[in-house]
Design an enzyme around this catalytic site. Structure first.
Site, PDB file in Angstrom:
ATOM      1  N   ASP A 146      39.747  12.526   5.246  1.00 21.80           N
ATOM      2  CA  ASP A 146      41.203  12.463   5.123  1.00 21.80           C
ATOM      3  C   ASP A 146      41.519  12.354   3.637  1.00 21.80           C
ATOM      4  OD1 ASP A 146      43.941  12.123   5.974  1.00 21.80           O
ATOM      5  OD2 ASP A 146      43.738  10.023   5.416  1.00 21.80           O
ATOM      6  N   SER A 147      42.799  12.533   3.319  1.00 20.44           N
ATOM      7  CA  SER A 147      43.223  12.375   1.931  1.00 20.44           C
ATOM      8  C   SER A 147      43.052  10.929   1.467  1.00 20.44           C
ATOM      9  CB  SER A 147      44.684  12.783   1.803  1.00 20.44           C
ATOM     10  OG  SER A 147      45.454  12.049   2.734  1.00 20.44           O
TER      11      SER A 147
ATOM     12  N   CYS B 279      43.048  14.643   8.615  1.00 18.72           N
ATOM     13  CA  CYS B 279      44.312  14.785   7.893  1.00 18.72           C
ATOM     14  C   CYS B 279      45.134  15.935   8.490  1.00 18.72           C
ATOM     15  CB  CYS B 279      43.985  15.084   6.433  1.00 18.72           C
ATOM     16  SG  CYS B 279      45.410  15.208   5.385  1.00 18.72           S
TER      17      CYS B 279
ATOM     18  N   GLU C 132      51.454   2.104   3.861  1.00 18.52           N
ATOM     19  CA  GLU C 132      50.456   1.532   2.944  1.00 18.52           C
ATOM     20  C   GLU C 132      50.949   0.239   2.300  1.00 18.52           C
ATOM     21  OE1 GLU C 132      48.526   4.376   0.433  1.00 18.52           O
ATOM     22  OE2 GLU C 132      48.003   5.624   2.146  1.00 18.52           O
TER      23      GLU C 132
ATOM     24  N   CYS D 204      50.913  13.078  11.497  1.00 20.67           N
ATOM     25  CA  CYS D 204      50.484  12.492  10.231  1.00 20.67           C
ATOM     26  C   CYS D 204      49.631  11.274  10.572  1.00 20.67           C
ATOM     27  CB  CYS D 204      51.685  12.081   9.394  1.00 20.67           C
ATOM     28  SG  CYS D 204      51.210  11.229   7.874  1.00 20.67           S
TER      29      CYS D 204
ATOM     30  N   HIS E  39      49.192   8.467   9.244  1.00 21.04           N
ATOM     31  CA  HIS E  39      49.741   7.117   9.054  1.00 21.04           C
ATOM     32  C   HIS E  39      50.722   6.702  10.153  1.00 21.04           C
ATOM     33  CE1 HIS E  39      48.093   7.759   5.114  1.00 21.04           C
ATOM     34  NE2 HIS E  39      48.515   6.589   4.674  1.00 21.04           N
TER      35      HIS E  39
HETATM   36  N1  DGL Z   1      46.692  12.147   5.725  1.00 20.48           N
HETATM   37  C1  DGL Z   1      47.952  12.810   5.503  1.00 20.48           C
HETATM   38  C2  DGL Z   1      48.359  13.556   6.779  1.00 20.48           C
HETATM   39  O1  DGL Z   1      47.936  13.241   7.874  1.00 20.48           O
HETATM   40  C3  DGL Z   1      49.023  11.842   5.057  1.00 20.48           C
HETATM   41  C4  DGL Z   1      48.833  11.306   3.653  1.00 20.48           C
HETATM   42  C5  DGL Z   1      48.888  12.376   2.582  1.00 20.48           C
HETATM   43  O2  DGL Z   1      49.962  12.952   2.331  1.00 20.48           O
HETATM   44  O3  DGL Z   1      47.859  12.629   1.995  1.00 20.48           O
HETATM   45  O4  DGL Z   1      49.113  14.481   6.704  1.00 20.48           O
END
Ligand code: DGL
Length: 275
Positions: A18-19, A81, A160, A192, A194
Site C-alpha cells: 500500500d502507499s 491500495c 491518520e 480507499c 483508510h
Molecule cells: N491507500 C490509498 C487508497 O486506498 C489511500 C492513501 C493514499 O492516498 O495514498 O487509495
C-alpha cells in the site's frame, strides 16, 4: 521430494503493499481469513499519499513495490491500495511471474451480494475517482446499477490523526457527502484503504438503510481462489510469519499501525531505496 518442493512453494509469503498504513485494513482481513499463511507487508510511507498523484507516477511506484516484494520470494501479491488498483490489471499484471490482485473485483463481488441494490456511491481518493475505474467496472459488470463517485481526500489524513467521528468528521462529511443524503443510495463503497475506520461514523451519518461496502472482505476470497487454482495454498507448519517494511521512519508507522491493527505491536524495517 515432490511434496517437499510443493510445501516449500506453499509456505512462501503473500506480499501486500500500500502507499502507507491504510493497507493494514486489508491485511487484517487477509490474516483473519487465511490464518496459516505467511505475509510480507510493504508500506511506501516515504511517498504517501498516492491519491493526489498522477497515473504515471502511481504506476511507477506500484511497479517498484511489486519488484521489492518479488525479492521477498512472494507467491502472490495483493495491491491493497485502491488508488493503485484503479490503474487496472494491465498495469499491475505486466510482469506475469506472480499474480497481483487488486481491490476492484472485490468491490464488485461485495455489491453483487446485496439484494435489491439499484443505486450506489463509490468514495475514494482523487486519483481513484478521477480514473473512473470503479465506475467503468461496475457499469460493465452490472449495467442496470446507477453509480455515483465522489472523491473524499480529507478522510485519509483525518483517519491518520485518529479523527474517526465527532464535529470535524461531521463538517468534512457534510462537505463531501451531503448530496448522498438527498439522492439516497442503497450502498456506499469504501474504495480507499483508510475509510473502513470511518465505517460507524459513516453509518450514523447516512443512516442504517445505506449498506456500507468494504472491498477488503472479498480480497481474501479472491486470494484463496487464486492460491487454490495454482496449488499454492499455505501448508500449515508452525506459527505464520509477518514482516513489515516501510520506506520512511519506522516510528510513525509502528505507532499508527496500532490504530489499524487493534493495538497489535508492529516492528517495521526501513528500506532505504525502493527505486
Ligand atoms: N491507500 C490509498 C487508497 O486506498 C489511500 C492513501 C493514499 O492516498 O495514498 O487509495
Amino acid at each position: 521430494m515432490t511434496s517437499l518442493t510443493q510445501s516449500n512453494r506453499n509456505t512462501r509469503p503473500i506480499g501486500v503493499f500500500d502507499s502507507g498504513l491504510g493497507g493494514l485494513t486489508v491485511l487484517t482481513e487477509l490474516r483473519r481469513q487465511l490464518p496459516k499463511e505467511n505475509f510480507v507487508y510493504l508500506g511506501d510511507t516515504a511517498r504517501t499519499p498516492y491519491g493526489s498523484k498522477g497515473p504515471k507516477t502511481i504506476a511507477r511506484y506500484a511497479d517498484e513495490c511489486i519488484k521489492f516484494l518479488q525479492t521477498k520470494n512472494v507467491k502472490l501479491i495483493v495491491a491493497a491500495c485502491n488508488t493503485v488498483s484503479a490503474l487496472g490489471d494491465a498495469t499491475l499484471n505486466r510482469d506475469k511471474t506472480v499474480p497481483v490482485i487488486g481491490t476492484i473485483e472485490s468491490a464488485l463481488k461485495e455489491v453483487a451480494k446485496l439484494p435489491d441494490c439499484k443505486k450506489i456511491a463509490v468514495i475514494g481518493t482523487e486519483a481513484t475517482i478521477g480514473s473512473k475505474a470503479y465506475e467503468v467496472a461496475f457499469n460493465r459488470a452490472m449495467p442496470d446499477l446507477q453509480v455515483d463517485s465522489l472523491a473524499c481526500p480529507l478522510f485519509v489524513p483525518m483517519v491518520e490523526q485518529g479523527i474517526l467521528e465527532g464535529r470535524v468528521f461531521e463538517v468534512v462529511a457534510d462537505h463531501y457527502l451531503e448530496r448522498l443524503r438527498l439522492i439516497r443510495v442503497d450502498a456506499l463503497v469504501l474504495a480507499c484503504t483508510h475509510y473502513p475506520l470511518l465505517k460507524s461514523a459513516l453509518e450514523s451519518y447516512l443512516g442504517s438503510e445505506v449498506v456500507i461496502v468494504e472491498p477488503s472482505k472479498s480480497v481474501a476470497e479472491l486470494v484463496t481462489k487464486s492460491l487454490e487454482e495454482t496449488g499454492l495454498i499455505g501448508a500449515p507448519s508452525g506459527d505464520p510469519t509477518m514482516e513489515y517494511f516501510v520506506t520512511d521512519e519506522v516510528s510513525r508507522f509502528d505507532y499508527l499501525a496500532r490504530l489499524f491493527l487493534q493495538n497489535e505491536e508492529v516492528q517495521a524495517l526501513r528500506i532505504e531505496d525502493l527505486a
